[in-house]
Each structure stands twice: as C-alpha cells, then as structure tokens.
Design an enzyme around this catalytic site. Structure first.
Site, PDB file in Angstrom:
ATOM      1  N   HIS A  99      55.695  15.736  74.912  1.00 53.72           N
ATOM      2  CA  HIS A  99      56.133  14.342  74.732  1.00 53.72           C
ATOM      3  C   HIS A  99      57.235  14.310  73.673  1.00 53.72           C
ATOM      4  CE1 HIS A  99      56.122  10.105  73.774  1.00 53.72           C
ATOM      5  NE2 HIS A  99      55.492   9.902  74.926  1.00 53.72           N
ATOM      6  N   GLU A 163      60.929  11.189  80.971  1.00 50.71           N
ATOM      7  CA  GLU A 163      60.833  10.127  79.967  1.00 50.71           C
ATOM      8  C   GLU A 163      62.078  10.122  79.091  1.00 50.71           C
ATOM      9  OE1 GLU A 163      56.530   8.794  79.342  1.00 50.71           O
ATOM     10  OE2 GLU A 163      57.055  10.165  77.756  1.00 50.71           O
TER      11      GLU A 163
END
Ligand code: PEP
Length: 241
Positions: A99, A163
């Site tokens: 992430h 993302e």
C-alpha cells in the site's frame, strides 16, 4: 483462488475500527444477498482479526478476511512483526501488501513488496499487491517497473490493486479511460488472468461508474469501508455488474 469469483470488493480499514465496529459490520450484512461471483473481503487491523473471524463464523456469512501487510520472513527475532502464517491461523485469506502508505511511511520499496508478496504465498494467503503512481498522467514505464518488482516469483495466484496516490482519500478519481489504461498495462505486465482492482476515493456515488471499466476485477475501498451502510451499497452495486 476460487475460479468463479468475478469481482472483489475489499474493505481496507487501515488503522481504524474497533471490536464493536466488527460486530456492527457483520450484523449489517445479515440480510445481504450474497453471490459467490463477488468476494467481499474485510481487512481490519491485525488485533481485530480474531474477533472479526468469530463474528463472521457465528453469523455463517460468506465474508472473507484480509490482513494488512505481513512480515517478509516467517519466524524471526523481529519484534512487532506478524507473519503470513500467523494471519492464516487467525482466519485471513488475503493480505494487502505494498500500500502506498507502507511505501511512504515505512520506506517499503517494490523489491520489499515483492518479498512480502512471496511471504504471503508461503503462508497460503493471496497477496493483494498495491501499485500506483503519485501523480497524473500515468507514467507507463514507472508503473510497469513497479508492477514487475512488486509481484511474487513463479506464481499467478495474486491480485493487483491499482491505487494512484493522488486519488487516495482525496475525493479525486481518475477517469474511466485512465483506469482502463492502467488495468490494461498492469495485465500486460503481470498476466491477463490476474485480477486488477481499482482503489482511491471509491464511494457509493461513484462506484457504478468505476465498475463499468472494462476488465476491472473489483475495488479496494478505504474511507467508505468504515461506514457499513456505504460499504454495503458498494457491494450491492458490485453484484449488479
Ligand atoms: C486506500 O487507501 O486503499 C484507499 C483506497 O483509500 P480511500 O478509499 O479512502 O481513498
């Protein structure tokens, strides 16, 4: 990976939530019309996994559990770290690695992310590997390299979440054309069979539009996943596509 799953909706709670939220979440899903083609994954903080697992088990609902990040090794003198095998033991099926918050706040390079993805597989978890550039437009070379370096070796049993950093928690969402370009590029790099999700400011208001992106494998939801009503609305839309 279950072959009949066509779409994933993943809730990334980050460092939020409580045991009470776990209970509320599961009970709100009690009259949800589940469809085995859509896998709904909840990734609470590590300390709540066992609680969430028992809430899910007593409800009998087909919700899957995900861990947020895992150690790169197995048993090791590594204070504070949690291995993928430990996550598996408390019921996780997936692990989110790479992430952008881990990359930025914990200086994790794509090479480290790749090592963690391999560690996830060793623990029999399915890694959800996050990639994405900081700014617009897509830099094809950078994204390709980030994907290549972040994926595990000798396996296609993983998921990629695209993302873009500028979209995370900002309310800014790339156009469907931009998402489609990224999905296409990622699939060209990691293999067509690998599901590619989109994450970044997904909400009940914009998810229909996002789900219409060609070849999109689902969504990774941050902020909106903390509100059970919003998250359930996104799951309902995922079932309609
Ligand atoms: C995330 O951080 O993975 C994410 C998608 O966050 P948000 O939905 O809040 O943008």
């Amino acid at each position: 990976m279950e072959t009949y799953v066509q779409r994933f909706v993943v809730a990334n709670w980050k460092m939020n939530g409580s045991q009470q939220l776990c209970d509320v979440f599961v009970s709100r899903f009690s009259d949800f019309n589940f469809n085995p083609e859509v896998e709904i994954v909840i990734a609470p903080p590590a300390v709540y996994l066992a609680h969430m697992r028992s809430a899910i088990m007593s409800s009998g609902l087909p919700l899957a559990l995900g861990a947020q990040d895992c150690a790169s090794g197995d048993n090791a003198p590594s204070t504070g770290d949690i291995s993928s095998r430990m996550f598996k033991e408390v019921g996780a099926r997936y692990v989110i690695v790479g992430h952008s918050e881990r990359r930025a706040l914990h200086c994790e390079s794509s090479k480290i992310v790749g090592i963690k993805a391999n560690a996830g597989l060793r623990g029999r978890l399915i890694p959800i590997i996050c990639v994405g550039q900081n700014n617009r437009p897509i830099n094809r070379e950078t994204l390709t390299k980030q994907c290549r370096d972040s994926i595990p070796m000798n396996s296609h049993d993983f998921i990629v979440a695209y993302e873009p950093v500028y979209a995370i928690g900002t309310g800014i969402v790339p156009s469907n054309t931009e998402i489609e370009e990224a999905v296409c590029l990622i699939k060209d790099t990691v293999g067509d069979a690998v599901p590619v999700l989109y994450g970044g400011s997904v909400s009940p208001a914009n998810c229909s539009e996002i789900f219409s992106v060609k070849n999109l494998g689902g969504v990774l939801v941050g902020g909106a996943s903390l509100d059970p009503d919003s998250f359930i609305k996104i799951c309902e839309v995922a079932h309609r596509f």
